[in-house]
Scaffold this motif. Structure first.
Motif, short mmCIF file in Angstrom:
data_model
loop_
_atom_site.label_atom_id
_atom_site.label_comp_id
_atom_site.label_asym_id
_atom_site.label_seq_id
_atom_site.Cartn_x
_atom_site.Cartn_y
_atom_site.Cartn_z
N PHE A 143 0.83 -1.21 0.00
CA PHE A 143 0.00 0.00 0.00
C PHE A 143 0.87 1.26 0.00
CE2 PHE A 143 -3.44 -2.82 1.32
CZ PHE A 143 -4.54 -2.26 0.70
N ARG A 144 1.92 1.26 0.83
CA ARG A 144 2.77 2.45 0.90
C ARG A 144 3.52 2.67 -0.41
NH1 ARG A 144 0.86 5.66 4.11
NH2 ARG A 144 2.84 6.77 4.17
N SER A 145 3.95 1.60 -1.05
CA SER A 145 4.66 1.73 -2.33
C SER A 145 3.74 2.31 -3.40
CB SER A 145 5.20 0.37 -2.79
OG SER A 145 6.14 -0.14 -1.87
N ILE A 146 2.50 1.81 -3.41
CA ILE A 146 1.54 2.34 -4.38
C ILE A 146 1.25 3.81 -4.11
CG2 ILE A 146 -0.85 2.17 -5.18
CD1 ILE A 146 -0.66 -0.85 -4.71
N ARG A 147 1.17 4.16 -2.82
CA ARG A 147 0.89 5.57 -2.51
C ARG A 147 2.05 6.46 -2.94
NH1 ARG A 147 -1.92 8.41 2.78
NH2 ARG A 147 -1.87 10.51 1.87
N TRP A 148 3.28 6.02 -2.76
CA TRP A 148 4.41 6.82 -3.22
C TRP A 148 4.40 6.96 -4.74
CZ3 TRP A 148 7.09 10.24 -0.82
CH2 TRP A 148 7.32 10.14 0.55
N ALA A 149 4.10 5.88 -5.43
CA ALA A 149 4.00 5.95 -6.89
C ALA A 149 2.88 6.92 -7.29
CB ALA A 149 3.75 4.57 -7.47
N ASN A 150 1.78 6.85 -6.57
CA ASN A 150 0.66 7.76 -6.82
C ASN A 150 1.08 9.21 -6.62
OD1 ASN A 150 -2.53 8.21 -6.83
ND2 ASN A 150 -1.67 9.42 -5.17
N GLN A 151 1.86 9.46 -5.56
CA GLN A 151 2.29 10.83 -5.28
C GLN A 151 3.16 11.38 -6.40
OE1 GLN A 151 1.20 12.68 -2.72
NE2 GLN A 151 2.35 14.46 -3.47
N VAL A 152 4.03 10.53 -6.93
CA VAL A 152 4.89 10.96 -8.04
C VAL A 152 4.04 11.28 -9.27
CG1 VAL A 152 6.69 10.21 -9.65
CG2 VAL A 152 6.91 9.70 -7.21
N LEU A 153 3.10 10.39 -9.59
CA LEU A 153 2.23 10.62 -10.75
C LEU A 153 1.41 11.88 -10.55
CD1 LEU A 153 0.98 9.73 -13.43
CD2 LEU A 153 -0.62 8.30 -12.12
N TYR A 154 0.85 12.06 -9.36
CA TYR A 154 0.05 13.25 -9.07
C TYR A 154 0.88 14.52 -9.24
CZ TYR A 154 -2.14 16.88 -6.21
OH TYR A 154 -2.66 18.06 -5.75
N ALA A 155 2.11 14.52 -8.69
CA ALA A 155 2.97 15.69 -8.80
C ALA A 155 3.26 16.02 -10.27
CB ALA A 155 4.27 15.46 -8.03
N LEU A 156 3.54 15.00 -11.07
CA LEU A 156 3.81 15.22 -12.49
C LEU A 156 2.58 15.79 -13.20
CD1 LEU A 156 5.85 12.00 -13.35
CD2 LEU A 156 6.73 14.34 -13.17
N MET A 157 1.40 15.28 -12.86
CA MET A 157 0.18 15.78 -13.51
C MET A 157 -0.11 17.21 -13.07
SD MET A 157 -2.37 12.47 -13.74
CE MET A 157 -2.57 12.26 -11.96
N LEU A 158 0.14 17.51 -11.80
CA LEU A 158 -0.09 18.87 -11.31
C LEU A 158 0.86 19.85 -11.99
CD1 LEU A 158 -1.92 20.36 -9.30
CD2 LEU A 158 -0.13 20.08 -7.58
#
Length: 413
Positions: A325-340
């Motif tokens: 779960f934590r790994s997926i959340r970190w990956a999500n954060q990276v993707l979110y930051a790039l999209m933002l």
């Protein structure tokens, strides 16, 4: 790959498959807000009305629990009914984002890249099993905007007003969005339609919205003995973001917040007291209120992946799979930051030159982002509040990637 005729169908299958797998493979018990919505919906389905602890309530807007209550009445009082409804509405979001991107950016490549990003976006996937307002409201938001800017007949005007009415019954702040759309149509009136027709249709949209909202306001007024338009949590929401312990996020354990002395039976009185306490604190601490503004904006926009909290609380095997779960959340954060960042790049590109996009409609997402920021500045910043803006952020990020990719390609040639 993006040009393949099979790309969108395969992308849609991936989109549905990931979300359906999460619903059926990760048994989840509703907790906190989702449990509250579930219990209120079950009460509605059982004919008890919108009640809590045996007392009529309007603490949170009735839109989503009312929707769930109708589903439970028709299909059975089972959590899976609401989760499958979320899956269907998520599919609607996929299709609406695809259509809106094509219309606003006039780029098939942008539209295809956008739905791929949406399909793979972990936080969006994670919300599908949760009985929360986010997917329901985002679907209504996109549908209302699509109907207004894409369809011109009077029947579609009625439909748009109806959709925005139900959206406002879920999140009242959306009541101002149709006015923005009407203003944009007036700006473009010389090219699209007459000014008089635009104004008349805009008035009709608000009349239809009133037809949805007024009966609920009448119910609340009769139940509580004083005017309550939609909900009784405005004061509490203001107080939890503006108190001595405030750090920009939602704070509910501060002694000042506890002074609102909430009870379901006295919720109107409690909400009024909460509003008075919050306004008094702001008047006495204007400097601190100003200092909180960047903190509220940080809590609204800096982080993403908050859906994980629901799995921490409601998935019994979370501790065993915590690292995943934590790994997926970190990956999500990276993707979110790039999209933002991509959405900000698009803002710069649009401001610096002429592009083949649909003006002024292409700026709707930025107006929504600014409006969400303004609301958070007054109340509090929570990452889940930016969920409805994510389809627009994804559209902007996809367009930036396509434009920059084309420029790099031309330089390479």
């Amino acid at each position: 790959m993006l040009d393949s005729p099979y790309f969108i169908p395969l992308c849609f299958i991936l989109f549905i498959g990931l979300r359906a797998a999460l619903i059926f493979a990760v048994p989840l018990e509703m907790d906190s807000d989702s449990r509250w919505y579930l219990n209120r919906a079950l009460g509605i389905a059982n004919g008890e009305g919108y009640v809590e602890d045996g007392h009529p309530t309007a603490y949170w807007p009735v839109g989503y629990p009312g929707f769930l209550g109708i589903l439970f009445h028709l299909a059975g009082p089972h959590q899976i009914v609401g989760q499958l409804a979320n899956l269907l509405m998520a599919a609607g979001i996929f299709l609406l984002q695809l259509k809106l991107t094509r219309q606003l950016f006039r780029s098939e490549t942008t539209a295809r890249l956008g739905v791929l990003l949406l399909a793979l976006y972990p936080n969006n996937i994670a919300y599908t099993p949760l009985l929360l307002t986010e997917i329901y409201f985002t679907f209504l938001l996109l549908l209302g905007v699509y109907l207004y800017i894409s369809r011109n007949g009077w029947g579609w005007v009625f439909g748009s007003g109806l959709v925005f009415g139900f959206a406002a019954l879920t999140k009242p702040q959306i009541v101002f969005l149709p006015a923005l759309l009407i203003l944009f149509r007036i700006v473009a009136a010389g090219r699209e339609t007459s000014l008089a027709e635009t104004v008349v249709k805009g008035c009709c949209i608000y009349l239809v919205m009133a037809g949805v909202l007024v009966p609920w306001a009448v119910r609340n007024t009769l139940v509580f003995g004083e005017v309550v338009l939609i909900s009784t949590n405005g004061g509490a929401t203001l107080l939890t973001g503006n108190n001595p312990s405030a750090d920009g996020s939602y704070i509910e354990n501060d002694p000042l917040v506890l002074q609102r002395d909430f009870s379901t039976r006295r919720q109107v009185e409690s909400d009024r007291r909460a509003k008075q306490l919050a306004l008094a604190w702001i008047r006495e601490n204007p400097g601190r209120f100003v200092e909180l503004i960047p903190l509220k904006m940080w809590h609204l926009w800096a982080k993403d992946g908050e859906a994980e909290w629901a799995y921490q609380a409601g998935y019994p095997h979370y501790p065993r799979h915590q690292s995943l779960f934590r790994s997926i959340r970190w990956a999500n954060q990276v993707l979110y930051a790039l999209m933002l960042v991509g959405s900000l790049v698009t803002l710069v590109l649009l401001s610096r030159g002429k592009h083949d996009v649909a003006w002024p409609w292409v700026s709707i997402g930025y107006c929504l982002m600014a409006y969400l920021t303004l609301i958070s500045v007054v109340f509090s910043g929570q990452s889940r509040f930016h969920f409805p803006a994510m389809p627009w952020i994804i559209m902007y990020a996809a367009w930036a990637a396509v434009v920059l990719g084309m420029r790099l390609s031309r330089r390479g040639d």
